[in-house]
Scaffold this motif. Structure first.
Motif, mmCIF file in Angstrom:
data_model
loop_
_atom_site.group_PDB
_atom_site.id
_atom_site.type_symbol
_atom_site.label_atom_id
_atom_site.label_comp_id
_atom_site.label_asym_id
_atom_site.label_seq_id
_atom_site.Cartn_x
_atom_site.Cartn_y
_atom_site.Cartn_z
ATOM 1 N N ARG A 1 -83.978 -51.387 11.808
ATOM 2 C CA ARG A 1 -84.742 -50.292 12.436
ATOM 3 C C ARG A 1 -83.784 -49.473 13.302
ATOM 4 O O ARG A 1 -83.107 -50.016 14.165
ATOM 5 N N VAL A 2 -83.747 -48.178 13.062
ATOM 6 C CA VAL A 2 -82.934 -47.270 13.871
ATOM 7 C C VAL A 2 -83.875 -46.312 14.587
ATOM 8 O O VAL A 2 -84.796 -45.761 13.981
ATOM 9 N N SER A 3 -83.655 -46.140 15.871
ATOM 10 C CA SER A 3 -84.534 -45.273 16.658
ATOM 11 C C SER A 3 -83.752 -44.603 17.769
ATOM 12 O O SER A 3 -82.639 -45.016 18.120
ATOM 13 N N LEU A 4 -84.350 -43.567 18.319
ATOM 14 C CA LEU A 4 -83.827 -42.885 19.499
ATOM 15 C C LEU A 4 -84.860 -42.997 20.605
ATOM 16 O O LEU A 4 -86.068 -42.933 20.335
ATOM 17 N N ASP A 5 -84.405 -43.159 21.836
ATOM 18 C CA ASP A 5 -85.343 -43.101 22.956
ATOM 19 C C ASP A 5 -84.694 -42.363 24.114
ATOM 20 O O ASP A 5 -83.460 -42.320 24.238
ATOM 21 N N GLN B 1 -81.593 -52.017 15.438
ATOM 22 C CA GLN B 1 -82.105 -53.394 15.462
ATOM 23 C C GLN B 1 -82.055 -53.965 14.048
ATOM 24 O O GLN B 1 -82.957 -53.776 13.246
ATOM 25 N N HIS B 2 -80.989 -54.678 13.761
ATOM 26 C CA HIS B 2 -80.820 -55.261 12.435
ATOM 27 C C HIS B 2 -81.617 -56.561 12.318
ATOM 28 O O HIS B 2 -82.043 -57.137 13.335
ATOM 29 N N PRO B 3 -81.840 -57.056 11.104
ATOM 30 C CA PRO B 3 -82.526 -58.347 10.949
ATOM 31 C C PRO B 3 -81.807 -59.425 11.755
ATOM 32 O O PRO B 3 -80.581 -59.538 11.694
ATOM 33 N N PRO C 1 -87.650 -60.755 17.576
ATOM 34 C CA PRO C 1 -86.668 -60.849 16.493
ATOM 35 C C PRO C 1 -87.139 -60.097 15.238
ATOM 36 O O PRO C 1 -88.282 -60.250 14.807
ATOM 37 N N ASN C 2 -86.250 -59.314 14.699
ATOM 38 C CA ASN C 2 -86.549 -58.533 13.499
ATOM 39 C C ASN C 2 -86.543 -59.458 12.275
ATOM 40 O O ASN C 2 -85.483 -59.859 11.788
ATOM 41 N N GLU D 1 -81.761 -47.710 7.172
ATOM 42 C CA GLU D 1 -82.345 -49.054 7.177
ATOM 43 C C GLU D 1 -81.443 -50.085 6.499
ATOM 44 O O GLU D 1 -81.706 -51.291 6.572
ATOM 45 N N CYS D 2 -80.368 -49.610 5.863
ATOM 46 C CA CYS D 2 -79.429 -50.519 5.194
ATOM 47 C C CYS D 2 -78.117 -50.668 5.971
ATOM 48 O O CYS D 2 -77.135 -51.191 5.430
ATOM 49 N N ILE D 3 -78.088 -50.230 7.217
ATOM 50 C CA ILE D 3 -76.850 -50.280 8.001
ATOM 51 C C ILE D 3 -76.257 -51.680 8.036
ATOM 52 O O ILE D 3 -75.033 -51.857 7.968
ATOM 53 N N HIS D 4 -77.116 -52.699 8.128
ATOM 54 C CA HIS D 4 -76.591 -54.069 8.232
ATOM 55 C C HIS D 4 -75.785 -54.474 7.004
ATOM 56 O O HIS D 4 -74.967 -55.405 7.076
ATOM 57 N N GLN D 5 -75.975 -53.768 5.889
ATOM 58 C CA GLN D 5 -75.212 -54.091 4.687
ATOM 59 C C GLN D 5 -73.750 -53.653 4.799
ATOM 60 O O GLN D 5 -72.915 -54.038 3.979
#
Length: 296
Positions: free
Chosen positions: A239-243, A153-155, A232-233, A78-82
């Motif tokens: 948010r990281v997800s798999l589909d 999906q980053h902010p 928009p987040n 959840e901190c990937i955008h950092q």
């Protein structure tokens, strides 16, 4: 964002003329899809046309840890955008952030880096998804996305997925969508929004139970005909997800566009009731970032 603020934001975003135009186009595409095929009727009889969710054990299927290892990340997902230089959710920053995201995810396109993640995914199909479908309807084989699509999906002030149905892009009848968020908690503006059955238009965010562990709720829906989209987040978390998509074997169309591109792997039922992978598809750009290879 507080609950009231989130509701107000979602309402305002979905009321914009751009969103309403996209929604109207998606409805027309949904309503034009054939609903009387043998595959669609069988899914309806098995009540697989309705939204559902499976509980999985994140210790048995540790996708988040495997993804962090593959990408050599020190922080939580959840901190990937950092990790991005000069990160900002501002729309003007989006192109630069997308470029950095592609670079960050690029190692996952290497088979040796994604091998453990792929093995875990195949296990999820063979031990959970295949048996689940076999309990709902006669099913001795399943065809499934050769690699799950990774969503980060980053902010952001932008929505990344417009209202659509997968049938708009040639997805064959009988297909089911599965969506697995790997981060928790899932914010209402940072998740996938769907209608529960085709034409219900009861659009709502997919949210795991508040007490559920991250990576433990696998959602199922009829993405070929159920409208879905993101907004928009507005949270402070990525948010990281798999589909991925799955087709019960009896309905598999070898002449479909994705089938001809070897988009799907195949698993067959065993005497013990589980499933075993019997054929590997080809991972390509059709499976989303970071894969860039051409399909067959």
């Amino acid at each position: 964002m507080k609950v009231g603020a989130v509701s107000g934001f979602l309402g305002a975003f979905c009321a914009t003329s751009k969103f309403q135009t996209q929604l109207a186009d998606a409805k027309k595409s949904r309503d034009a899809l054939a609903t009387d095929s043998e595959a669609e009727c069988a899914l309806q009889m098995a009540e697989l046309d309705k939204e559902g969710a499976l509980v999985i054990d994140p210790d048995a299927f540790p996708f988040a840890d495997l993804l962090r290892d593959a990408l050599e990340l020190e922080n939580n997902l959840e901190c990937i955008h950092q990790c991005f230089d000069n990160f900002s959710p501002n729309a003007l920053s989006h192109p630069g952030i997308m470029h950095q995201k592609k670079q960050l995810l690029s190692p996952l396109a290497q088979p040796r880096r994604y091998a453990a993640l792929l093995s875990c995914y195949d296990g999820l199909i063979c031990k959970v998804v295949g048996p689940h479908l076999a309990c709902c309807m006669p099913c001795t084989t399943v065809h499934y996305s050769a690699f799950p699509t990774l969503r980060v999906q980053h902010p952001s002030d932008l929505a990344t997925i417009r209202p659509h149905v997968d049938g708009m892009y040639g997805l064959q009848a009988g297909s089911l969508n599965f969506w697995l968020p790997l981060t928790s908690p899932v914010h209402a503006s940072a998740t996938l929004h769907i209608e529960s059955t085709p034409g219900a238009e009861d659009y709502h965010p997919l949210l795991p139970p508040a007490t559920a562990a991250a990576g433990s709720t696998l959602f199922r829906f009829l993405g070929r005909r159920c409208l879905h989209y993101t907004v928009p987040n507005q949270s402070a978390r990525t948010r990281v997800s798999l589909d991925f998509r799955v087709i019960p074997g009896d309905f598999f169309d070898p002449e479909n566009r994705l089938s001809r591109c070897r988009y799907y792997s195949t698993a067959a039922r065993t005497d013990s009731g589980g499933f075993r992978k019997v054929e590997m598809g080809k991972v390509s750009k059709l499976h989303g970032l970071p894969h860039t290879g051409p399909p067959d």
